[in-house]
Write an enzyme that holds these catalytic residues in place. Structure first.
Site, PDB file in Angstrom:
ATOM      1  N   HIS A 226      27.689  45.205  36.845  1.00  0.00           N
ATOM      2  CA  HIS A 226      29.099  45.570  36.632  1.00  0.00           C
ATOM      3  C   HIS A 226      29.884  45.113  37.861  1.00  0.00           C
ATOM      4  O   HIS A 226      29.923  45.798  38.878  1.00  0.00           O
ATOM      5  CB  HIS A 226      29.163  47.092  36.453  1.00  0.00           C
ATOM      6  CG  HIS A 226      30.534  47.657  36.275  1.00  0.00           C
ATOM      7  ND1 HIS A 226      31.029  48.039  35.046  1.00  0.00           N
ATOM      8  CD2 HIS A 226      31.523  47.927  37.161  1.00  0.00           C
ATOM      9  CE1 HIS A 226      32.256  48.532  35.199  1.00  0.00           C
ATOM     10  NE2 HIS A 226      32.583  48.468  36.470  1.00  0.00           N
TER      11      HIS A 226
ATOM     12  N   HIS B 156      33.317  43.670  39.873  1.00  0.00           N
ATOM     13  CA  HIS B 156      34.780  43.525  39.965  1.00  0.00           C
ATOM     14  C   HIS B 156      35.064  42.284  40.800  1.00  0.00           C
ATOM     15  O   HIS B 156      34.281  41.922  41.685  1.00  0.00           O
ATOM     16  CB  HIS B 156      35.397  44.769  40.607  1.00  0.00           C
ATOM     17  CG  HIS B 156      35.468  45.931  39.664  1.00  0.00           C
ATOM     18  ND1 HIS B 156      36.644  46.363  39.099  1.00  0.00           N
ATOM     19  CD2 HIS B 156      34.494  46.731  39.155  1.00  0.00           C
ATOM     20  CE1 HIS B 156      36.394  47.388  38.296  1.00  0.00           C
ATOM     21  NE2 HIS B 156      35.097  47.637  38.310  1.00  0.00           N
TER      22      HIS B 156
ATOM     23  N   CYS C 173      45.078  46.783  40.192  1.00  0.00           N
ATOM     24  CA  CYS C 173      46.080  47.800  40.465  1.00  0.00           C
ATOM     25  C   CYS C 173      46.742  47.508  41.800  1.00  0.00           C
ATOM     26  O   CYS C 173      46.081  47.470  42.827  1.00  0.00           O
ATOM     27  CB  CYS C 173      45.449  49.178  40.504  1.00  0.00           C
ATOM     28  SG  CYS C 173      46.620  50.425  41.001  1.00  0.00           S
TER      29      CYS C 173
HETATM   30 ZN    ZN Z   1      34.297  49.328  37.333  1.00  0.00          ZN
END
Ligand code: ZN
Ligand code: COA
Length: 312
Positions: free
Chosen positions: A207, A209, A240
């Site tokens: 996972h 980013h 963000c």
């Molecule tokens: Zn995440």
């Protein structure tokens, strides 16, 4: 050097991506996005999160979203749950899988769920028992597995401890999360094999980013290290501007395009995926980070694919 074994992509955009979106993504658009994603060939969708709506207002409509989805046969619908209360809320819904999470660093876990690591693990054991009794499949995230924005390096032993705890809880798959994009390919190539024994029968998923531009490089390193399940977010949503390091997951289109170009099957229709990415971009109203969304998929028709040299 590059095997051609297929991979499974877990689409986490509707959860991990949207949780960082400051503006509310309307409920019917969430449902539309999830339904479009379900038609791409993706077999695993993380669709929402049963967290406290005050903690993440984006998910105040969790129940409506889950109820609105037109379930597609063969697709596993998953949702994040932070605690027993979240699990109780999720149990009555048709989600197939519950995703537990705990950070590998104390400070991140405290900030995220207001619990110590030990408190989280104890709570998650309870959640796991309830979820399994309720017929749900379990996934477990190790958040900040490759580094923590508050504590820096995370000892591998800490990650291993969580992996073993998940195994005892009956979790089917553990996803190692590079939550703020601190991992590098060498680290990835070392960490996954080092946890194989602790994981035992559980699958290990990656996972990543893309906060620092290493997302796809890390995915490739994980693939070479034997990982075959990858999380990604449609359009790369999740950046963000106000939370340092909280950038989107690798874009699903970019991952699928790279893997397919390498001869690694994903089972996903890139054109249909782009349709979903365009919808997300339209609703969010700003240009999303996905490369393929910007420049389009590689087109080889009429070109010599074997030697795609650039004339200039
Ligand atoms: Zn995440
Ligand atoms: N869903 C809805 N409400 C919840 C809830 C959940 N999962 N968990 C707790 N609550 C409610 C409780 O019922 C209680 O309500 P009350 O005040 O009406 O009695 C209130 O929230 C406080 O409960 P408490 O257990 O003290 O929670 P907390 O304030 O310590 O918050 C979390 C803990 C985990 C619920 C909150 O930090 C959270 O939702 N975090 C989300 C983090 C996240 O999603 N991060 C991204 C993923 S990596």
């Amino acid at each position: 050097m590059f095997p051609r074994e297929p991979i499974t992509v877990v689409e986490v955009g509707p959860r991990d991506g949207l949780q960082y979106e400051p503006d509310f993504f309307p409920t019917e658009k969430k449902v539309q996005l999830i339904d479009l994603l379900g038609r791409t060939g993706l077999t695993r969708l993380e669709v929402t999160s049963f967290v406290h709506p005050k903690a993440i207002p984006q998910f105040k409509d969790t129940l409506e979203v889950v109820a609105g989805i037109r379930r597609r046969p063969g697709v596993i619908y998953s949702s994040l749950v932070p605690n027993v209360k979240g699990c109780q809320r999720a149990l009555g819904t048709p989600v197939d899988e519950l995703a537990l999470f705990v950070s590998a660093s104390e400070s991140h876990n405290r900030k995220n769920v207001n619990m110590s690591l030990d408190e989280s693990l104890a709570a998650l054991a309870q959640v796991a028992e309830m979820a399994l009794q309720g017929g749900k499949r379990l996934r477990g995230y190790v958040v900040t597995a490759f580094g923590c924005p508050y504590e820096g390096r995370v000892p591998l032993a800490q990650v291993e401890r969580i992996v073993r705890a998940y195994r005892e809880m009956g979790v089917a798959e553990v996803a190692l999360g590079d939550t703020t994009g601190l991992a590098n390919p060498r680290q990835v190539a070392e960490v996954f094999p080092a946890l194989r024994e602790a994981a035992g029968p559980m699958g290990l998923a990656a996972h990543f980013h893309d906060s620092r531009g290493t997302g796809l490089a890390n995915a490739l390193a994980a693939y070479q290290a034997g990982v075959r399940v990858f999380d990604a977010s449609v359009g790369g949503i999740g950046g963000c501007p106000t939370a340092v390091g909280a950038m989107g997951n690798i874009a699903t289109e970019d991952l699928v395009s790279m893997m397919e170009e390498m001869g690694v099957a994903t089972g996903i229709d890139l054109d249909k995926l782009l349709e979903a990415a365009r919808l997300a971009q339209e609703v969010i109203g700003t240009e999303l980070p996905s490369h393929i969304l910007k420049v389009g998929r590689p087109r080889w028709a009429g070109l010599n694919r074997e030697s795609p040299g650039c004339p200039a």
